[in-house]
Design a protein around this motif. Structure first.
Motif, PDB file in Angstrom:
ATOM      1  N   VAL A 122       0.861  -1.184   0.000  1.00  0.00           N
ATOM      2  CA  VAL A 122       0.000   0.000   0.000  1.00  0.00           C
ATOM      3  C   VAL A 122       0.895   1.231   0.000  1.00  0.00           C
ATOM      4  O   VAL A 122       2.007   1.203   0.525  1.00  0.00           O
ATOM      5  N   PRO A 123       0.442   2.339  -0.587  1.00  0.00           N
ATOM      6  CA  PRO A 123       1.230   3.579  -0.561  1.00  0.00           C
ATOM      7  C   PRO A 123       1.444   4.046   0.871  1.00  0.00           C
ATOM      8  O   PRO A 123       0.639   3.748   1.762  1.00  0.00           O
ATOM      9  N   GLU A 126      -1.342   5.567   2.882  1.00  0.00           N
ATOM     10  CA  GLU A 126      -2.478   4.719   3.248  1.00  0.00           C
ATOM     11  C   GLU A 126      -2.081   3.650   4.265  1.00  0.00           C
ATOM     12  O   GLU A 126      -2.907   2.821   4.651  1.00  0.00           O
ATOM     13  N   ALA A 127      -0.843   3.666   4.726  1.00  0.00           N
ATOM     14  CA  ALA A 127      -0.337   2.563   5.542  1.00  0.00           C
ATOM     15  C   ALA A 127      -0.469   2.786   7.040  1.00  0.00           C
ATOM     16  O   ALA A 127      -0.253   1.858   7.824  1.00  0.00           O
ATOM     17  N   LEU A 128      -0.826   3.982   7.459  1.00  0.00           N
ATOM     18  CA  LEU A 128      -0.886   4.275   8.888  1.00  0.00           C
ATOM     19  C   LEU A 128      -1.832   3.320   9.608  1.00  0.00           C
ATOM     20  O   LEU A 128      -2.971   3.091   9.173  1.00  0.00           O
ATOM     21  N   ALA A 253      10.381   4.887   6.989  1.00  0.00           N
ATOM     22  CA  ALA A 253      10.284   4.164   5.723  1.00  0.00           C
ATOM     23  C   ALA A 253      10.580   5.082   4.546  1.00  0.00           C
ATOM     24  O   ALA A 253      11.281   4.699   3.595  1.00  0.00           O
ATOM     25  N   ALA A 254      10.058   6.301   4.606  1.00  0.00           N
ATOM     26  CA  ALA A 254      10.328   7.253   3.522  1.00  0.00           C
ATOM     27  C   ALA A 254      11.819   7.578   3.455  1.00  0.00           C
ATOM     28  O   ALA A 254      12.419   7.596   2.373  1.00  0.00           O
ATOM     29  N   TYR A 258      11.412   3.933   0.783  1.00  0.00           N
ATOM     30  CA  TYR A 258      10.190   3.215   0.421  1.00  0.00           C
ATOM     31  C   TYR A 258       9.129   4.159  -0.132  1.00  0.00           C
ATOM     32  O   TYR A 258       8.927   5.264   0.370  1.00  0.00           O
ATOM     33  N   ASP A 259       8.413   3.682  -1.151  1.00  0.00           N
ATOM     34  CA  ASP A 259       7.219   4.357  -1.659  1.00  0.00           C
ATOM     35  C   ASP A 259       5.955   3.620  -1.228  1.00  0.00           C
ATOM     36  O   ASP A 259       4.886   4.229  -1.106  1.00  0.00           O
ATOM     37  N   THR A 260       6.065   2.315  -1.039  1.00  0.00           N
ATOM     38  CA  THR A 260       4.954   1.495  -0.569  1.00  0.00           C
ATOM     39  C   THR A 260       5.472   0.588   0.542  1.00  0.00           C
ATOM     40  O   THR A 260       6.676   0.361   0.663  1.00  0.00           O
TER      41      THR A 260
END
Length: 499
Positions: A122-123, A126-128, A253-254, A258-260
């Protein structure tokens, strides 16, 4: 209104086991206005916080129409006997009732056997709140190049230094190397040029009239330079699978490239609200009551990590219930009401017709003992909650929470305890779940709330948690396990709650 002092209200010293010591004290005083000791308690608050050490007749077992509940006319088959048959037989109306701790453990074990939707990427936005399905491994060194930790000058060798006319800014291409005795202006986060030995902070250097830079204090080799790979190297594990994705995890992660993110799919839940007597709007009238569970259960289930597919109101139609459970694509079906053996209690017959396995059929807990857990064909599950609101909350925390936690890959929550400030009346054989507020200074106490009947939500709406009261009750100062409520520690929790 006449105020009544709370009997048996004695302070109970002894440390609790929570780490948020100060917040509950502020929360309690703001939400209830309770005095800091029984000696100076406000009578009006004592009326609101009238505790549960009342006469047994007032707080006895949940009423069961007609006395003992007969056997279901068409019971689903059982896969496990009650852990304590003799004690189970003593539980009025529920000869197969499971002790409360074993019921929660059984629900957790059932979650391990449940269907699992394949993990999906997931992007980041949207992962929170999701759970990592795979370890979070660094995709690059962090930082990925030597960077300046401060605004100032990158310098080479000992000072003073000749300052170049250009400057190095964050985001620019690789800068030219420095020669020995040379300096260049640099911004925080910018790439440090080759041959630089340190960064001199702006406030620690002085420029002379000829453009020479002089240090105002000793310069240590490597100072204020963040070396490449200081935080991690490419391939390092930053977090293990099973970690919850918080805002900080998103940032990490960013930064790591990471993008997803690959996450565990949230268990899908469908809520079926039963009962012809329920209204969806307006005031209760002519034997009809407002549906409290339809608005309450979906957000509560989401707070437990579920994806709520729908909330359907079916009334008391047996055929509609059978079709809804049979056709549901949810991992978990949650029903409200209909779990006893009255003329319109259709949950047991529905499970029998579907060939379901009853894993838990009644729990030795008050309120909420008619709750049940069943495994449906195909590995899906059904949790049957009682229709009374607080009894439904009891079923939610007893059966649905541990099941959903396992289905969603969430780690077990370590229990914590707090001493009860007052005596709490207990059931002779069953566990009781009693709404409490948590107060404390150096230690924390659980103060039981008055409005704890199976049909009441007033107590739980003001509570910080539910105290697990063993059979026979609890004495003042006795430590009890506390079940947290999802919103109890939220900074957005409303103040001034009155019970």
């Amino acid at each position: 209104m006449t105020a009544h002092p709370a009997p048996g209200a004695h302070p109970a010293p002894g440390p609790g086991r929570r780490t948020q010591d100060a917040a509950p004290a502020r929360r309690y005083s703001a939400q209830t206005g309770c005095a800091t000791s029984p000696d100076d308690a406000d009578p009006a608050v004592d009326e609101a916080l009238a505790l549960v050490n009342e006469a047994a007749a007032a707080t006895g077992p949940d009423p069961i129409p007609g006395g003992r509940t007969p056997e279901p006319p068409a019971p689903a088959r059982h896969t496990e006997p009650a852990e304590n048959p003799q004690r189970a037989r003593k539980t009025e109306g529920h000869p197969r009732a499971t002790p409360w701790p074993q019921a929660r453990a059984r629900a957790a074990r059932a979650g391990r056997r449940g269907p699992r939707t394949a993990a999906a990427p997931v992007p980041l936005d949207e992962a929170l709140g999701h759970i990592l399905a795979a370890p979070l491994n660094a995709l690059t060194d962090l930082p990925s190049f030597d960077t300046s930790a401060m605004d100032g000058w990158a310098v080479a060798g000992p000072g003073p230094w000749d300052v170049r006319a250009d400057a190095i800014l964050a985001g620019h291409a690789r800068p030219l190397p420095l020669a020995d005795g040379e300096a260049v202006r640099i911004a925080t986060g910018a790439r440090v040029p080759q041959e630089a030995t340190a960064v001199l902070r702006s406030e620690h250097g002085v420029l002379d009239a000829h453009g020479g830079l002089h240090p105002q204090r000793d310069v240590v080799h490597g100072q204020d330079i963040r070396p490449r790979g200081q935080e991690c190297r490419s391939g390092d594990q930053l977090l293990p699978a099973g970690s919850q994705i918080t805002p900080a995890v998103l940032g990490l992660a960013a930064a790591a490239g990471y993008d997803t993110l690959r996450v565990v799919a949230r268990p899908r839940v469908e809520v079926l609200v039963l009962g012809d007597e329920l209204l969806t709007e307006g005031l209760p009238d002519e034997g009809l009551i407002r549906d409290a569970l339809g608005p309450m259960l979906p957000p509560w289930l989401r707070s437990l990590g579920a994806e709520v597919l729908s909330v359907r109101r079916l009334g008391d139609a047996a055929d509609a219930l059978l079709k809804a459970v049979k056709d549901s694509t949810a991992d978990l079906v949650v029903t409200t009401g209909g779990t006893a053996s009255g003329p319109v209690d259709h949950v047991h017959p529905t499970l029998h017709k579907l060939g379901a396995d009853l894993l838990v059929d009644g729990v030795q807990v008050r309120p909420g003992h008619p709750m049940l857990l069943a495994e449906l064909p195909g590995g899906r599950h059904l949790v049957g909650l009682p229709g009374n609101p607080l009894a439904a909350v009891s079923g939610l925390l007893t059966l649905a929470e541990p099941l959903l936690r396992r289905l969603g890959g969430r780690p077990a929550v370590a229990p914590y305890h707090a001493p009860t400030r007052d005596e709490i009346h207990g059931h002779p054989y069953d566990t009781r779940l009693v709404p409490v507020v948590l107060r404390g200074d150096r230690s924390e106490e659980a103060v039981p709330l008055h409005y704890n009947g199976p049909a009441m939500l007033r107590g739980i709406a003001a509570a910080d948690g539910l105290a697990v009261v063993p059979p026979g009750g609890a004495r003042p100062g006795q430590e009890l396990e506390i079940l947290d409520l999802p919103w109890a520690l939220s900074p957005l929790a409303p103040e001034g709650r009155f019970t």
